[in-house]
Scaffold this motif. Structure first.
Motif, PDB file in Angstrom:
ATOM      1  N   PRO A  87      68.772  -4.108  68.710  1.00  0.00           N
ATOM      2  CA  PRO A  87      68.719  -3.438  67.415  1.00  0.00           C
ATOM      3  C   PRO A  87      69.869  -3.900  66.506  1.00  0.00           C
ATOM      4  CG  PRO A  87      68.938  -1.873  69.238  1.00  0.00           C
ATOM      5  CD  PRO A  87      69.184  -3.224  69.802  1.00  0.00           C
ATOM      6  N   PHE A  88      69.857  -3.465  65.245  1.00  0.00           N
ATOM      7  CA  PHE A  88      70.952  -3.774  64.325  1.00  0.00           C
ATOM      8  C   PHE A  88      72.121  -2.813  64.582  1.00  0.00           C
ATOM      9  CE2 PHE A  88      66.991  -5.154  62.488  1.00  0.00           C
ATOM     10  CZ  PHE A  88      67.296  -6.427  62.035  1.00  0.00           C
ATOM     11  N   ASP A 121      71.246   9.560  70.227  1.00  0.00           N
ATOM     12  CA  ASP A 121      71.369   9.799  68.786  1.00  0.00           C
ATOM     13  C   ASP A 121      70.033   9.752  68.065  1.00  0.00           C
ATOM     14  OD1 ASP A 121      74.331   9.791  68.766  1.00  0.00           O
ATOM     15  OD2 ASP A 121      74.008   7.755  69.519  1.00  0.00           O
ATOM     16  N   CYS A 122      69.056   9.089  68.680  1.00  0.00           N
ATOM     17  CA  CYS A 122      67.789   8.909  67.965  1.00  0.00           C
ATOM     18  C   CYS A 122      66.648   8.768  68.969  1.00  0.00           C
ATOM     19  CB  CYS A 122      67.910   7.651  67.112  1.00  0.00           C
ATOM     20  SG  CYS A 122      66.403   7.198  66.252  1.00  0.00           S
ATOM     21  N   PHE A 123      65.523   9.436  68.713  1.00  0.00           N
ATOM     22  CA  PHE A 123      64.327   9.289  69.562  1.00  0.00           C
ATOM     23  C   PHE A 123      63.185   8.789  68.683  1.00  0.00           C
ATOM     24  CE2 PHE A 123      60.388  11.055  71.462  1.00  0.00           C
ATOM     25  CZ  PHE A 123      60.426  10.352  72.667  1.00  0.00           C
ATOM     26  N   VAL A 124      62.538   7.730  69.155  1.00  0.00           N
ATOM     27  CA  VAL A 124      61.469   7.095  68.380  1.00  0.00           C
ATOM     28  C   VAL A 124      60.177   7.191  69.181  1.00  0.00           C
ATOM     29  CG1 VAL A 124      60.684   4.889  67.413  1.00  0.00           C
ATOM     30  CG2 VAL A 124      63.130   5.446  67.408  1.00  0.00           C
ATOM     31  N   MET A 125      59.065   7.597  68.533  1.00  0.00           N
ATOM     32  CA  MET A 125      57.818   7.718  69.293  1.00  0.00           C
ATOM     33  C   MET A 125      56.595   7.608  68.382  1.00  0.00           C
ATOM     34  SD  MET A 125      56.350   8.209  72.261  1.00  0.00           S
ATOM     35  CE  MET A 125      54.587   8.406  72.595  1.00  0.00           C
ATOM     36  N   GLY A 126      55.630   6.811  68.822  1.00  0.00           N
ATOM     37  CA  GLY A 126      54.352   6.717  68.128  1.00  0.00           C
ATOM     38  C   GLY A 126      53.584   8.025  68.257  1.00  0.00           C
ATOM     39  N   VAL A 127      52.857   8.373  67.196  1.00  0.00           N
ATOM     40  CA  VAL A 127      52.177   9.662  67.148  1.00  0.00           C
ATOM     41  C   VAL A 127      50.674   9.520  67.373  1.00  0.00           C
ATOM     42  CG1 VAL A 127      51.684  11.688  65.726  1.00  0.00           C
ATOM     43  CG2 VAL A 127      53.905  10.561  65.562  1.00  0.00           C
ATOM     44  N   GLY A 128      50.211  10.112  68.465  1.00  0.00           N
ATOM     45  CA  GLY A 128      48.778  10.217  68.709  1.00  0.00           C
ATOM     46  C   GLY A 128      48.415  11.676  68.538  1.00  0.00           C
ATOM     47  N   THR A 129      48.409  12.406  69.669  1.00  0.00           N
ATOM     48  CA  THR A 129      48.230  13.858  69.566  1.00  0.00           C
ATOM     49  C   THR A 129      49.470  14.520  68.968  1.00  0.00           C
ATOM     50  OG1 THR A 129      49.218  14.297  71.728  1.00  0.00           O
ATOM     51  CG2 THR A 129      46.844  13.865  71.683  1.00  0.00           C
ATOM     52  N   GLY A 130      50.585  13.812  69.010  1.00  0.00           N
ATOM     53  CA  GLY A 130      51.855  14.397  68.560  1.00  0.00           C
ATOM     54  C   GLY A 130      52.540  15.179  69.670  1.00  0.00           C
ATOM     55  N   LYS A 164      63.698  -1.021  63.303  1.00  0.00           N
ATOM     56  CA  LYS A 164      63.765  -0.706  61.868  1.00  0.00           C
ATOM     57  C   LYS A 164      64.749   0.437  61.603  1.00  0.00           C
ATOM     58  CE  LYS A 164      59.348  -2.608  60.442  1.00  0.00           C
ATOM     59  NZ  LYS A 164      58.011  -2.485  59.928  1.00  0.00           N
ATOM     60  N   ILE A 165      64.698   1.487  62.396  1.00  0.00           N
ATOM     61  CA  ILE A 165      65.573   2.641  62.130  1.00  0.00           C
ATOM     62  C   ILE A 165      67.032   2.296  62.422  1.00  0.00           C
ATOM     63  CG2 ILE A 165      65.409   3.791  64.424  1.00  0.00           C
ATOM     64  CD1 ILE A 165      65.456   5.590  61.041  1.00  0.00           C
ATOM     65  N   SER A 166      67.274   1.325  63.326  1.00  0.00           N
ATOM     66  CA  SER A 166      68.663   1.028  63.698  1.00  0.00           C
ATOM     67  C   SER A 166      69.488   0.569  62.490  1.00  0.00           C
ATOM     68  CB  SER A 166      68.724  -0.020  64.821  1.00  0.00           C
ATOM     69  OG  SER A 166      68.309  -1.284  64.348  1.00  0.00           O
ATOM     70  N   LYS A 167      68.805   0.017  61.471  1.00  0.00           N
ATOM     71  CA  LYS A 167      69.525  -0.418  60.262  1.00  0.00           C
ATOM     72  C   LYS A 167      70.161   0.766  59.536  1.00  0.00           C
ATOM     73  CE  LYS A 167      66.467  -4.283  59.277  1.00  0.00           C
ATOM     74  NZ  LYS A 167      65.318  -4.733  58.501  1.00  0.00           N
ATOM     75  N   GLU A 168      69.573   1.945  59.759  1.00  0.00           N
ATOM     76  CA  GLU A 168      70.037   3.121  59.010  1.00  0.00           C
ATOM     77  C   GLU A 168      70.948   4.030  59.828  1.00  0.00           C
ATOM     78  OE1 GLU A 168      66.676   5.197  57.292  1.00  0.00           O
ATOM     79  OE2 GLU A 168      65.648   3.280  56.992  1.00  0.00           O
ATOM     80  N   LEU A 169      71.163   3.687  61.091  1.00  0.00           N
ATOM     81  CA  LEU A 169      71.950   4.581  61.957  1.00  0.00           C
ATOM     82  C   LEU A 169      73.424   4.174  61.960  1.00  0.00           C
ATOM     83  CD1 LEU A 169      69.550   4.779  65.055  1.00  0.00           C
ATOM     84  CD2 LEU A 169      69.828   6.498  63.251  1.00  0.00           C
ATOM     85  N   GLU A 170      74.257   5.105  62.424  1.00  0.00           N
ATOM     86  CA  GLU A 170      75.686   4.793  62.597  1.00  0.00           C
ATOM     87  C   GLU A 170      75.820   3.658  63.611  1.00  0.00           C
ATOM     88  OE1 GLU A 170      78.454   6.400  61.322  1.00  0.00           O
ATOM     89  OE2 GLU A 170      77.018   7.401  59.986  1.00  0.00           O
ATOM     90  N   PRO A 171      76.852   2.788  63.470  1.00  0.00           N
ATOM     91  CA  PRO A 171      77.057   1.738  64.472  1.00  0.00           C
ATOM     92  C   PRO A 171      77.150   2.320  65.882  1.00  0.00           C
ATOM     93  CG  PRO A 171      78.519   1.411  62.611  1.00  0.00           C
ATOM     94  CD  PRO A 171      77.826   2.721  62.379  1.00  0.00           C
ATOM     95  N   ARG A 172      76.643   1.580  66.833  1.00  0.00           N
ATOM     96  CA  ARG A 172      76.683   1.924  68.266  1.00  0.00           C
ATOM     97  C   ARG A 172      75.898   3.198  68.629  1.00  0.00           C
ATOM     98  NH1 ARG A 172      81.095  -0.840  67.270  1.00  0.00           N
ATOM     99  NH2 ARG A 172      82.266   0.890  66.415  1.00  0.00           N
ATOM    100  N   SER A 173      74.953   3.560  67.796  1.00  0.00           N
ATOM    101  CA  SER A 173      74.112   4.722  68.159  1.00  0.00           C
ATOM    102  C   SER A 173      73.217   4.367  69.348  1.00  0.00           C
ATOM    103  CB  SER A 173      73.195   5.099  66.989  1.00  0.00           C
ATOM    104  OG  SER A 173      73.948   5.530  65.892  1.00  0.00           O
ATOM    105  N   THR A 174      72.829   5.384  70.088  1.00  0.00           N
ATOM    106  CA  THR A 174      71.898   5.183  71.207  1.00  0.00           C
ATOM    107  C   THR A 174      70.499   5.643  70.794  1.00  0.00           C
ATOM    108  OG1 THR A 174      73.636   5.464  72.834  1.00  0.00           O
ATOM    109  CG2 THR A 174      71.386   5.852  73.597  1.00  0.00           C
TER     110      THR A 174
END
Ligand code: PLP
Length: 305
Positions: free
Chosen positions: A23-24, A170-179, A273-283
Motif C-alpha cells: 500500500p501507499f 486502523d482500517c477494515f476494507v470489505m466488498g459488499v454483497g449481503t453486507g 486506494k484507501i491507503s493514500k488517505e490514511l496516516e503513515p504506517r496504518s494497519t
C-alpha cells in the motif's frame, strides 16, 4: 488429538501480511485467509449460524428442509452445513449459474432448482425459494435478511481479527454483497476503537456508489443494496472496476502465493486506494473471501494466460 466434527474447523483462519503488494504511505496490508474454511469461503461461518438459528427457532429435526437462494459460496456452505445436521438442502439458483457449480451442489447432496434472475419474473429465484419453503414446509434461510449473517461475523470474524492483531488495526476494507461481513466486523471494531476506518468496496458504478449498476463482480451487489447493510458504520465507499479486480486477483496468486478469488482482488484494490488517505504506517485488514478455484473459467476467458 483428532477432531471428529469438521464444523469445528470453521473460522480461526490465519492472517498474512502482504510483502510484495504494498500500500501507499508505508501502510501494512494484512489479509485474513477465509479459503481455509472447510468449503473454501467465509460463508461457512454464516451458514452455520443461520442453520443453527433455524434449528433453534423452528425446532427443525433430521429430514426437515432448509432452502437458500444463491448461486455462489453460500449455496455450497448451506449444503455442507445442512447435510451435517441431517437436513435436506434445496438450493435455488439463477438459470445462468455455471454448470460446474450446479454439478458440485448436486454432488454434495443438494436438490437444485432453477429460477430467474429478473425480479419481475414470477420465477424470480429469491421469490421461488420463499414459495418452495412454504409449499414443502421448509425454512428459507435468506442470507440477505437474516440477522444470523451479521451475528456470525460480529461474534467470530471480528473477534478473531481483533485478537490476532491485539487491537492494532486502523482500517477494515470489505466488498459488499449481503453486507453481513462489513456490518458485523465494522460494528464490532467501531465499538472497540471509534476511529477505525471502515471502507466498503463495490463494483464501479454500483447502486451503493449511486450509479446504474452495470459493472459486475461475483459475490458483490451491483444493482441493489442489501437490507442488512448498516451504512452508518461505513466511512467510505470505494468503487472498483471488474478489470482491476481481475488483474489484482492474478497478482495475488503470482506475487504473493495467495490463491484468492476475484472479489478478494477487489478488496486489495480498495485497500491500496484507501491507503493514500490514511496516516503513515496504518494497519489495513481485508478478507481473502474465497479461492481462485471457483473462477478458473472466468479468469481463462478474460486474461491472456
Ligand atoms: C465471493 C464473495 N465476495 C464477497 C462477498 C460479500 O460478503 P457479504 O455477503 O458478507 O457482504 C460474497 C458474498 O456473497 C462473496 O460470495
Amino acid at each position: 488429538m483428532s477432531v471428529t466434527d469438521i464444523m469445528r474447523f470453521i473460522g480461526n483462519t490465519p492472517i498474512l501480511e502482504l510483502t510484495r503488494i504494498r500500500p501507499f504511505n508505508n501502510c501494512r496490508l494484512l489479509v485474513k485467509l477465509e479459503y481455509f474454511n472447510p468449503t473454501g469461503s467465509h460463508k461457512d461461518r454464516i451458514a452455520l449460524y443461520m442453520v443453527k438459528s433455524a434449528i433453534e427457532k423452528y425446532g427443525l429435526k433430521e429430514g426437515d428442509i432448509v432452502v437458500e437462494a444463491s448461486s455462489g459460496n453460500t449455496a455450497i456452505s448451506v449444503t455442507f452445513i445442512a447435510k451435517r445436521f441431517g437436513l435436506i438442502p434445496i438450493i435455488v439458483v439463477p438459470k445462468a449459474t455455471s454448470v460446474n457449480k450446479v454439478r458440485l451442489l448436486k454432488l454434495m447432496g443438494a436438490e437444485v432448482v432453477f429460477g430467474n434472475e429478473d425480479p419481475s419474473s414470477p420465477n424470480y429465484y429469491l421469490k421461488l425459494a420463499e414459495d418452495i419453503a412454504k409449499e414443502r414446509g421448509g425454512v428459507f434461510l435468506n442470507q440477505y435478511a437474516n440477522p444470523a449473517n451479521v451475528r456470525a461475523h460480529y461474534e467470530t470474524t471480528a473477534v478473531e481479527i481483533w485478537n490476532q492483531l491485539n487491537g492494532s488495526i486502523d482500517c477494515f476494507v470489505m466488498g459488499v454483497g449481503t453486507g453481513g461481513t462489513i456490518t458485523g466486523v465494522g460494528r464490532y471494531l467501531k465499538e472497540r476503537k471509534r476511529d477505525v476506518v471502515i471502507v466498503a468496496v463495490t463494483p464501479k458504478g454500483s447502486k451503493l456508489a449511486g450509479g446504474p449498476g452495470i459493472d459486475r463482480i461475483e459475490g458483490l451487489l451491483h444493482k441493489d443494496i442489501a437490507p442488512l447493510l448498516d451504512r452508518s458504520i461505513i466511512d467510505k465507499v470505494i468503487e472498483v472496476p471488474y478489470s482491476e479486480a481481475l488483474d489484482m486477483s492474478l497478482r495475488l496468486v503470482r506475487d504473493e502465493g495467495v490463491l484468492g478469488g476475484i472479489s478478494s482482488g477487489a478488496n486489495i484494490v480498495g485497500a491500496l486506494k484507501i491507503s493514500k488517505e490514511l496516516e503513515p504506517r496504518s494497519t489495513i485488514v481485508t478478507l481473502i473471501v474465497d479461492s481462485i478455484f471457483r473462477y478458473i473459467d472466468l479468469l481463462e476467458q478474460n486474461i491472456m494466460m
